[in-house]
Design an enzyme around this catalytic site. Structure first.
Site, PDB file in Angstrom:
ATOM      1  N   GLU A  79     -60.134  -5.606 -15.768  1.00 53.19           N
ATOM      2  CA  GLU A  79     -60.959  -6.092 -15.154  1.00 53.19           C
ATOM      3  C   GLU A  79     -61.498  -5.362 -14.009  1.00 53.19           C
ATOM      4  OE1 GLU A  79     -60.590 -10.134 -13.922  1.00 53.19           O
ATOM      5  OE2 GLU A  79     -61.656  -9.745 -12.191  1.00 53.19           O
ATOM      6  N   LYS A 137     -55.845 -17.809 -10.107  1.00 52.88           N
ATOM      7  CA  LYS A 137     -56.125 -16.544 -11.124  1.00 52.88           C
ATOM      8  C   LYS A 137     -55.987 -15.185 -10.416  1.00 52.88           C
ATOM      9  CE  LYS A 137     -59.183 -13.895 -13.613  1.00 52.88           C
ATOM     10  NZ  LYS A 137     -59.799 -12.638 -13.545  1.00 52.88           N
ATOM     11  N   ASP A 178     -43.563 -10.857 -20.762  1.00 45.74           N
ATOM     12  CA  ASP A 178     -44.289 -11.735 -21.978  1.00 45.74           C
ATOM     13  C   ASP A 178     -45.281 -12.587 -20.773  1.00 45.74           C
ATOM     14  OD1 ASP A 178     -45.160 -14.199 -23.070  1.00 45.74           O
ATOM     15  OD2 ASP A 178     -43.281 -14.566 -23.850  1.00 45.74           O
ATOM     16  N   HIS A 189     -67.540  -5.664  -6.255  1.00 43.74           N
ATOM     17  CA  HIS A 189     -67.085  -5.890  -7.496  1.00 43.74           C
ATOM     18  C   HIS A 189     -68.171  -5.264  -8.450  1.00 43.74           C
ATOM     19  CE1 HIS A 189     -64.898  -8.230 -10.721  1.00 43.74           C
ATOM     20  NE2 HIS A 189     -65.941  -8.541 -11.230  1.00 43.74           N
TER      21      HIS A 189
HETATM   22  C1  MEV Z   1     -61.593 -12.626 -10.126  1.00 49.90           C
HETATM   23  O1  MEV Z   1     -61.154 -11.661 -10.933  1.00 49.90           O
HETATM   24  C2  MEV Z   1     -60.756 -13.302  -9.097  1.00 49.90           C
HETATM   25  C3  MEV Z   1     -61.257 -14.042  -7.834  1.00 49.90           C
HETATM   26  O2  MEV Z   1     -62.316 -14.979  -8.374  1.00 49.90           O
HETATM   27  C4  MEV Z   1     -60.057 -14.508  -6.989  1.00 49.90           C
HETATM   28  C5  MEV Z   1     -60.524 -15.599  -6.103  1.00 49.90           C
HETATM   29  O3  MEV Z   1     -61.664 -16.190  -6.287  1.00 49.90           O
HETATM   30  O4  MEV Z   1     -59.703 -15.706  -5.309  1.00 49.90           O
HETATM   31  C6  MEV Z   1     -62.105 -13.081  -6.946  1.00 49.90           C
END
Ligand code: MEV
Length: 436
Positions: free
Chosen positions: A79, A271, A287, A384
């Site tokens: 990513e 995430k 793992d 991003h």
């Molecule tokens: C993207 O890979 C991760 C985010 O969505 C984490 C978040 O929203 O805190 C930017």
């Protein structure tokens, strides 16, 4: 159905797939072009039915200061922005006390499920005998682990009455030194299962004992690491954008609170932490499925899934904490078998498993900090999509000149797939006219 696929050579497997699914010659060519010229046999061994290798970027986030020690952290991730975000946070925090980390516990557990008509009380009475018999039955395996500082940490019997009256679980906890310990734990448990059956059936009792299964648990709430970031609120100015550092800190706090109380947000928040954690887990041959399963279960330990981080704003000091379970190893499994995993560990200075837990936690914290800082100020898409521009251009087969032109143009225009396509189409049209 392709019969006997697993018995075919790699060449035959590729041929069989190409012919069965009527694939173009590029199918074979792409697979072949991703073969390793020297180490293919080694890579083939890591899984079954291997027909090629799947490349992912191997990146480095330099400048991490963790407990006053500097690291360049290897990250495997596909990513865009993740490595840049980790590096940016690493640089900022290296000037503000670094990442303070601590391993809170290192115990993992395994489960021996069994079914019998013995009652819970009878089994409880027998527990001291069971424990010592089971410990003895695996003495040959645990002796080595004890030399490395690990071993069996304890036993706990539970009645699985919600399944049925006759089902029990013997929870065995282990310390596994620098290995993740899956094989060690599973071997011990299977051997203990045999011993449990003979222990109970040898007591002049005709009631049968059946082992249901013996397997480690990927829920590792007692293999915990903590990471803390702290600085005066005023120092957060480089991140605060159009806000004052105080406003920024309050907005950041609110974002953390939202991730505590809103399920959908909590999952995305976590995430973002796992972006950093998984990248280190992968780079070191650990793992990631086990880590993911364990972390998200831990995030739900109160009964409600919530953020893994917490924040305190007090006396104009910003203190941000992360706590998560990480069952990692720096020996065993792929860690020293995969040439790049081995290299990652070398780059990290051959860390112990505990040190690696702290490094992975710091990477997770760095990514989460950067994500929240962007989300509560300019938004995530600005940075991003700039990073994503390269991927879009590659997908659209841009050449070097188009790439440079796009980079210039999108330095002050919003990036989106459609905007890049429109830009490229126009450039290509102009070029056609020029050539006429
Ligand atoms: C993207 O890979 C991760 C985010 O969505 C984490 C978040 O929203 O805190 C930017």
């Amino acid at each position: 159905m392709i019969k006997g696929f697993s018995k075919f050579s790699q060449e035959q497997k590729i041929e069989a797939l190409a012919s069965k699914y009527n694939l173009p010659t590029s199918f074979k060519e792409v697979l072949k072009s991703h073969h390793h010229s020297a180490l293919q046999d080694l890579y083939n061994q890591f899984a079954e039915n291997t027909i090629s290798n799947f490349y992912l970027p191997y990146s480095v986030a330099p400048g991490f200061v963790i407990n006053k020690k500097e690291y360049a952290i290897p990250m495997v991730i596909e990513e865009s922005s993740v490595v840049a975000a980790a590096s940016k946070a690493a640089k900022f925090w290296s000037a503000h006390g670094g990442f303070r980390t601590e391993v809170l516990s290192i115990t993992k557990s395994g489960q021996l499920f069994f079914t019998t008509e013995w009652s819970l009380e009878e089994l409880k009475d027998l527990m001291p005998g069971i424990e010592s018999a089971l410990r003895n039955s695996v003495r040959d395996i645990t002796q080595n682990m004890e030399k490395r500082g690990g071993g069996i940490a304890g036993f706990k019997l539970t009645h699985e009455a919600r399944v049925d009256e006759q089902t029990f679980c013997l929870m065995v906890s282990f310390e596994t030194a620098d290995s993740m310990g899956a094989n060690f734990i599973n071997t011990c448990l299977e051997q203990m299962g045999d011993e449990l059956v003979s222990f109970l059936t040898q007591r002049n009792d005709t009631r049968p004992v059946e082992i249901n299964m013996a397997i480690l648990s990927n829920y590792t709430p007692d293999c915990l690491v903590q990471c803390i970031l702290s600085c005066p609120v005023e120092s957060l100015r480089p991140y605060s954008g159009d806000y004052s550092p105080q406003e920024f800190a309050m907005r950041f706090k609110k974002a953390v609170k939202l991730a505590k109380h809103n399920l959908s947000r909590a999952v995305t928040h976590n995430k973002g932490i796992m972006n950093g954690v998984d990248a280190v887990v992968l780079a070191t041959g650990n793992d990631f499925r086990a880590v993911e399963a364990g972390v998200h279960a831990y995030a739900s330990r109160s009964g409600t899934y919530a953020s893994l981080t917490d924040i305190i704003l007090e006396d104009n000091v910003f203190t941000y904490t992360l706590e998560l379970p990480l069952a990692l190893g720096t020996v065993g499994g792929l860690t020293l078998l995969h040439p790049l995993a081995k290299l990652s560990l070398l780059l990290l200075g051959k860390p112990s498993a505990s040190e690696l837990m702290q490094i992975a936690a710091a990477a997770g914290m760095a990514n989460n900090f950067s994500a929240l800082a962007a989300l509560v100020t300019s938004g995530i898409q600005k940075g991003h999509m700039k990073m994503h521009l390269t991927n879009i251009l590659t997908t659209l087969n841009a050449n070097a000149i188009e790439y440079q032109k796009a980079k210039n143009y999108f330095s002050d225009h919003d990036v989106s797939h459609s905007a890049v396509k429109i830009f490229l189409d126009a450039e290509r049209l102009k070029e056609q006219h020029r050539q006429k």
